[in-house]
Design an enzyme around this catalytic site. Structure first.
Site, PDB file in Angstrom:
ATOM      1  N   SER A 145       4.775  -9.918   7.494  1.00 52.28           N
ATOM      2  CA  SER A 145       4.662  -8.432   7.638  1.00 52.28           C
ATOM      3  C   SER A 145       3.662  -8.039   8.514  1.00 52.28           C
ATOM      4  O   SER A 145       3.841  -6.995   9.415  1.00 52.28           O
ATOM      5  CB  SER A 145       4.616  -7.813   5.988  1.00 52.28           C
ATOM      6  OG  SER A 145       4.602  -6.538   6.214  1.00 52.28           O
ATOM      7  N   THR A 165       0.716  -1.290   0.027  1.00 52.09           N
ATOM      8  CA  THR A 165       0.064   0.147  -0.036  1.00 52.09           C
ATOM      9  C   THR A 165       0.921   1.241   0.032  1.00 52.09           C
ATOM     10  O   THR A 165       0.822   2.185  -0.749  1.00 52.09           O
ATOM     11  CB  THR A 165      -0.841   0.007   1.324  1.00 52.09           C
ATOM     12  OG1 THR A 165      -1.398  -1.235   1.454  1.00 52.09           O
ATOM     13  CG2 THR A 165      -2.211   0.796   1.160  1.00 52.09           C
ATOM     14  N   LYS A 219      11.592  -4.235   6.201  1.00 50.42           N
ATOM     15  CA  LYS A 219      12.840  -4.607   5.230  1.00 50.42           C
ATOM     16  C   LYS A 219      12.314  -4.413   3.980  1.00 50.42           C
ATOM     17  O   LYS A 219      13.101  -4.187   3.080  1.00 50.42           O
ATOM     18  CB  LYS A 219      12.740  -5.973   5.504  1.00 50.42           C
ATOM     19  CG  LYS A 219      13.232  -6.467   6.911  1.00 50.42           C
ATOM     20  CD  LYS A 219      13.866  -7.821   6.824  1.00 50.42           C
ATOM     21  CE  LYS A 219      14.128  -8.420   8.101  1.00 50.42           C
ATOM     22  NZ  LYS A 219      14.539 -10.038   8.115  1.00 50.42           N
ATOM     23  N   HIS A 221      -8.711  -0.861   2.171  1.00 45.93           N
ATOM     24  CA  HIS A 221      -8.460  -2.276   2.320  1.00 45.93           C
ATOM     25  C   HIS A 221      -9.797  -3.054   1.998  1.00 45.93           C
ATOM     26  O   HIS A 221      -9.978  -4.318   2.293  1.00 45.93           O
ATOM     27  CB  HIS A 221      -8.282  -2.664   3.817  1.00 45.93           C
ATOM     28  CG  HIS A 221      -6.677  -1.917   4.097  1.00 45.93           C
ATOM     29  ND1 HIS A 221      -5.501  -1.955   3.146  1.00 45.93           N
ATOM     30  CD2 HIS A 221      -6.305  -1.325   5.002  1.00 45.93           C
ATOM     31  CE1 HIS A 221      -4.739  -1.573   3.776  1.00 45.93           C
ATOM     32  NE2 HIS A 221      -5.096  -1.151   4.911  1.00 45.93           N
TER      33      HIS A 221
HETATM   34  N1  LIG Z   1       8.688   1.945  -1.023  1.00 49.98           N
HETATM   35  C1  LIG Z   1       8.612   0.605  -0.668  1.00 49.98           C
HETATM   36  N2  LIG Z   1       8.961  -0.451  -1.502  1.00 49.98           N
HETATM   37  C2  LIG Z   1       9.195  -1.649  -1.298  1.00 49.98           C
HETATM   38  N3  LIG Z   1       8.542  -2.028   0.054  1.00 49.98           N
HETATM   39  C3  LIG Z   1       7.934  -1.202   0.705  1.00 49.98           C
HETATM   40  C4  LIG Z   1       7.837   0.156   0.552  1.00 49.98           C
HETATM   41  N4  LIG Z   1       7.332   0.956   1.426  1.00 49.98           N
HETATM   42  C5  LIG Z   1       7.001  -0.069   2.469  1.00 49.98           C
HETATM   43  N5  LIG Z   1       7.221  -1.339   1.909  1.00 49.98           N
HETATM   44  C6  LIG Z   1       7.121  -2.731   2.497  1.00 49.98           C
HETATM   45  O1  LIG Z   1       5.654  -2.719   2.471  1.00 49.98           O
HETATM   46  C7  LIG Z   1       5.344  -3.464   3.585  1.00 49.98           C
HETATM   47  C8  LIG Z   1       4.008  -2.709   4.336  1.00 49.98           C
HETATM   48  O2  LIG Z   1       3.031  -2.749   3.564  1.00 49.98           O
HETATM   49  P1  LIG Z   1       1.814  -1.613   3.240  1.00 49.98           P
HETATM   50  O3  LIG Z   1       2.392  -0.679   2.938  1.00 49.98           O
HETATM   51  O4  LIG Z   1       0.663  -2.349   2.622  1.00 49.98           O
HETATM   52  O5  LIG Z   1       1.230  -1.570   4.772  1.00 49.98           O
HETATM   53  S1  LIG Z   1      -0.224  -0.784   5.094  1.00 49.98           S
HETATM   54  O6  LIG Z   1      -1.126  -1.657   4.655  1.00 49.98           O
HETATM   55  O7  LIG Z   1      -0.234   0.347   4.571  1.00 49.98           O
HETATM   56  O8  LIG Z   1      -0.068  -0.642   6.590  1.00 49.98           O
HETATM   57  C9  LIG Z   1       6.307  -3.643   4.709  1.00 49.98           C
HETATM   58  O9  LIG Z   1       6.934  -4.995   4.297  1.00 49.98           O
HETATM   59  P2  LIG Z   1       7.796  -5.670   5.137  1.00 49.98           P
HETATM   60  O10 LIG Z   1       9.064  -5.213   5.086  1.00 49.98           O
HETATM   61  O11 LIG Z   1       7.914  -7.046   4.454  1.00 49.98           O
HETATM   62  O12 LIG Z   1       7.053  -5.885   6.393  1.00 49.98           O
HETATM   63  C10 LIG Z   1       7.193  -2.462   3.930  1.00 49.98           C
HETATM   64  O13 LIG Z   1       8.488  -2.664   4.587  1.00 49.98           O
END
Ligand SMILES: Nc1ncnc2c1ncn2[C@@H]1O[C@H](COP(=O)(O)OS(=O)(=O)O)[C@@H](OP(=O)(O)O)[C@H]1O
Length: 337
Positions: free
Chosen positions: A176, A86, A302, A146
């Site tokens: 996550s 997201t 991560k 969502h």
């Molecule tokens: N820019 C960017 N690039 C790649 N990955 C990213 C990025 N920003 C957030 N994340 C990773 O996305 C996971 C968070 O998911 P969401 O953003 O869907 O969370 S939420 O629904 O808005 O609460 C969470 O994954 P995990 O690290 O595996 O926990 C974040 O680290």
């Protein structure tokens, strides 16, 4: 213009029974009593509605969005299950849509969270009466939700607005989400369930916005029926080739990059700005919190594919694989494990 107070409804986000309108509140309480409820892994309450387990804190806002949101043909709706990409998708679509308003070094993303710049559909509509600015958001308005496809507001399905869905390998999404809940200690229970019990609930589909297979299949089928209306993305594909995915997203938003923009390296600038490394190092994203509940830093853990191997066993992966085989069947949807 990009009001930061869109997400600052702090006290009331802690409860799904905010003081808005007493008659609708009574109806809501009556409805609530008829629905199955469970505690999530961390002690937050889940409500089962139309086949989906929705977090209590989001349930009333979702119903309010369902009843009140009036989509415009130019709107872009980002739809996800929590922890599926997201934040990344918000940053990318915001940057794509506004690239002619700001240069990269003036981007509001440098000083505001993606969650502030692209607000939650459900919370905004819930507070629409307090938030007259909603209609002033420049076009295209981008909202995130969502909500499962089958409970989206009718106006989203019936208008010409666009839906961009992103999902993620369920094993990584589970890991996550579990970290996010533990890190923020959002639930009421002092002792969240251990990983085995939590995973077992996940595999039964009992998790926020679950079952994951139904959430994904709802959007997958809508995408197959109308690919011009619903774009279906996978987190893993963005990780593998962000440039082509960003081009695809821009084309879908009917705002493709011109040859001049491509020559100027604009796609690269946007993908770099929105990368995990860049966003997670910004002060706005690694300090403070949203609504006093959620640490900004917890949206950036991560950002890797396959991190589940550090927390889950091969037997757990096999269970998810079998589940996907049986639930996804021959729909064409699958994730590599
Ligand atoms: N820019 C960017 N690039 C790649 N990955 C990213 C990025 N920003 C957030 N994340 C990773 O996305 C996971 C968070 O998911 P969401 O953003 O869907 O969370 S939420 O629904 O808005 O609460 C969470 O994954 P995990 O690290 O595996 O926990 C974040 O680290």
């Amino acid at each position: 213009m990009y009001s930061t107070n869109l997400m600052e409804r702090k006290e009331d986000l802690k409860s799904s029974s905010g003081e808005v309108d007493n008659s609708s509140k009574d109806e809501f309480q009556e409805l609530l009593q008829t629905l199955e409820q469970r505690l999530n892994w961390d002690g937050q309450r889940l409500i089962k509605y139309n086949g989906f387990w929705l977090l209590e804190v989001l349930f009333r806002p979702m119903l309010s969005a369902q009843n009140n949101f009036k989509a415009k043909d130019t709107d872009v709706i980002l739809s996800t299950m929590p922890k599926s990409g997201t934040t990344w998708l918000k940053a990318l679509t915001f940057s794509i849509a506004n690239r002619r308003l700001f240069t990269i070094d003036q981007s509001p993303l440098l000083t505001s969270s993606p969650h502030t710049l692209v607000p939650s559909l459900e919370f905004n509509v819930y507070w629409e009466q307090e938030n007259p600015d909603l209609s002033n958001i420049p076009s295209p308005r981008i909202f995130a939700t969502h909500m499962p496809f089958n409970i989206l507001p009718d106006s989203i399905r019936e208008s010409d607005c666009k839906i961009i869905y992103i999902c993620r390998n369920p094993l990584d999404q589970f890991v996550s989400h579990r970290h996010f809940l533990l890190e923020n200690k959002i639930g009421k229970e002092a002792d969240p369930l251990d990983v085995d019990e939590a995973f077992d609930m996940f595999c039964q589909g009992i998790h926020p916005c679950g079952p994951f297979w139904d959430h994904m299949l709802g959007y997958w089928k809508a995408h197959l029926e109308n690919p011009g209306k619903v774009l279906f993305l996978k987190y893993e594909d963005l990780k593998e080739d962000i440039t082509s995915q960003v081009k695809k997203i821009a084309e879908f938003m009917v705002f493709p990059f011109s040859p001049e923009e491509e020559e100027q390296g604009l796609i690269d600038h946007i993908t770099r700005l929105c990368s995990f490394e860049s966003l997670s190092n910004l002060a706005v994203n690694n300090t403070g919190n949203i609504n006093g509940l959620v640490k900004n830093s917890s949206f950036f853990r991560k950002g890797q594919v396959g991190d589940w191997t550090n927390y889950l066993t091969p037997a757990m992966a096999e269970r998810i694989k079998k589940l996907m085989d049986s639930k996804f069947g021959n729909s064409g949807l699958m994730f590599k494990i």
